[in-house]
Design a protein around this motif. Structure first.
Motif, PDB file in Angstrom:
ATOM      1  N   PHE A 100      41.845  34.641  37.686  1.00  0.00           N
ATOM      2  CA  PHE A 100      40.934  33.387  37.916  1.00  0.00           C
ATOM      3  C   PHE A 100      39.929  33.747  38.432  1.00  0.00           C
ATOM      4  O   PHE A 100      39.619  33.367  39.421  1.00  0.00           O
ATOM      5  N   VAL A 101      39.156  33.609  37.673  1.00  0.00           N
ATOM      6  CA  VAL A 101      37.067  33.191  37.924  1.00  0.00           C
ATOM      7  C   VAL A 101      36.276  32.099  37.023  1.00  0.00           C
ATOM      8  O   VAL A 101      36.362  33.166  35.857  1.00  0.00           O
ATOM      9  N   MET A 159      32.750  24.846  36.735  1.00  0.00           N
ATOM     10  CA  MET A 159      32.146  25.179  38.228  1.00  0.00           C
ATOM     11  C   MET A 159      33.825  25.492  39.416  1.00  0.00           C
ATOM     12  O   MET A 159      33.672  25.272  39.823  1.00  0.00           O
ATOM     13  N   ASP A 160      34.475  25.260  38.324  1.00  0.00           N
ATOM     14  CA  ASP A 160      36.231  25.000  39.240  1.00  0.00           C
ATOM     15  C   ASP A 160      35.758  26.104  40.125  1.00  0.00           C
ATOM     16  O   ASP A 160      35.519  27.369  39.728  1.00  0.00           O
ATOM     17  N   HIS A 161      36.421  26.376  41.283  1.00  0.00           N
ATOM     18  CA  HIS A 161      37.027  27.304  42.670  1.00  0.00           C
ATOM     19  C   HIS A 161      38.050  28.253  42.653  1.00  0.00           C
ATOM     20  O   HIS A 161      38.433  29.161  42.641  1.00  0.00           O
ATOM     21  N   THR A 162      38.936  26.963  42.292  1.00  0.00           N
ATOM     22  CA  THR A 162      40.723  27.007  42.062  1.00  0.00           C
ATOM     23  C   THR A 162      41.245  26.944  41.221  1.00  0.00           C
ATOM     24  O   THR A 162      40.671  25.880  40.811  1.00  0.00           O
ATOM     25  N   GLU A 178      43.075  43.471  32.801  1.00  0.00           N
ATOM     26  CA  GLU A 178      44.372  43.806  32.372  1.00  0.00           C
ATOM     27  C   GLU A 178      44.278  42.131  31.941  1.00  0.00           C
ATOM     28  O   GLU A 178      44.034  41.492  30.908  1.00  0.00           O
ATOM     29  N   GLY A 179      44.770  41.223  33.068  1.00  0.00           N
ATOM     30  CA  GLY A 179      44.811  40.050  32.357  1.00  0.00           C
ATOM     31  C   GLY A 179      43.898  39.234  33.281  1.00  0.00           C
ATOM     32  O   GLY A 179      43.574  39.130  34.406  1.00  0.00           O
ATOM     33  N   ALA A 185      50.082  39.697  40.984  1.00  0.00           N
ATOM     34  CA  ALA A 185      49.119  39.091  42.319  1.00  0.00           C
ATOM     35  C   ALA A 185      48.471  38.365  41.201  1.00  0.00           C
ATOM     36  O   ALA A 185      47.854  38.440  40.187  1.00  0.00           O
ATOM     37  N   LEU A 186      47.827  37.515  41.884  1.00  0.00           N
ATOM     38  CA  LEU A 186      46.428  36.033  41.752  1.00  0.00           C
ATOM     39  C   LEU A 186      45.682  35.607  42.434  1.00  0.00           C
ATOM     40  O   LEU A 186      45.778  35.873  43.207  1.00  0.00           O
ATOM     41  N   ASP A 187      44.596  37.095  42.006  1.00  0.00           N
ATOM     42  CA  ASP A 187      43.474  36.435  42.696  1.00  0.00           C
ATOM     43  C   ASP A 187      42.695  35.722  41.707  1.00  0.00           C
ATOM     44  O   ASP A 187      42.598  34.904  40.537  1.00  0.00           O
ATOM     45  N   ASP A 188      42.681  33.967  42.757  1.00  0.00           N
ATOM     46  CA  ASP A 188      42.430  32.600  42.156  1.00  0.00           C
ATOM     47  C   ASP A 188      41.102  32.254  43.161  1.00  0.00           C
ATOM     48  O   ASP A 188      41.302  32.159  43.816  1.00  0.00           O
TER      49      ASP A 188
END
Length: 170
Positions: free
Chosen positions: A83-84, A129-132, A121-122, A16-19
């Motif tokens: 990604f945050v 300031m990007d949100h996605t 881990e990843g 999974a990717l948490d963007d």
């Protein structure tokens, strides 16, 4: 949801990717005088939310904490890449009220991003300031220590070596 999806796809390797969904349990009050936890509690009721069962059991007194990355992550079995952006404008605005926050709050927010990503881990966390990122140029253009988000995520996803985590430092 990643674990629920994995259960529905037996025999499939799910990752999974948490963007830009890495919410954090900040103690600060929002512009309306309520805390972020108060907002999560209201949101859970509004969305009829049902957090992961293992997270809910670990946070029985405040199940709403399961909407925050640092509380949810230890309970997620499916491999998860996060990604945050450390200055995510949408999250900063949501967590501090309608106005963009003062520099001190932004610095605290960035420090909290870095701290909550330590056990992950990843991850890819630029000072931006990007949100996605996954659907736009940030995916292949933004770099940390010479590595693009695409490269770091690809290394993690395809298990092709390091780096699988990049967190920018000021």
């Amino acid at each position: 949801n990643a674990d629920r999806m994995k259960q529905r796809l037996p025999g499939v390797a799910v990752r999974a990717l948490d963007d830009a969904g890495w919410l954090m349990d900040l103690e600060a009050e929002t512009a309306g005088g309520e805390t972020i936890l108060d907002r999560a509690r209201e949101g859970r009721a509004l969305w009829s939310g049902s957090p992961d069962e293992s997270c809910a059991a670990a946070n029985a007194n405040a199940v709403e904490r399961c909407y925050f990355g640092e509380h949810a992550y230890p309970n997620i079995e499916t491999p998860l890449f996060v990604f945050v952006a450390q200055l995510d404008s949408a999250l900063l605005r949501e967590m501090s009220g309608a106005q963009m926050p003062q520099m001190a709050y932004m610095r605290t927010f960035a420090q909290k991003v870095v701290a909550t990503l330590q056990p992950v881990e990843g991850a890819f966390a630029p000072i931006a300031m990007d949100h996605t990122a996954a659907g736009g140029p940030t995916f292949w253009q933004m770099t940390i220590q010479g590595n693009t988000f695409r490269d770091v995520f690809g290394n993690w996803y395809f298990e092709r070596g390091t780096p699988i985590k990049r967190i920018a430092t000021p």
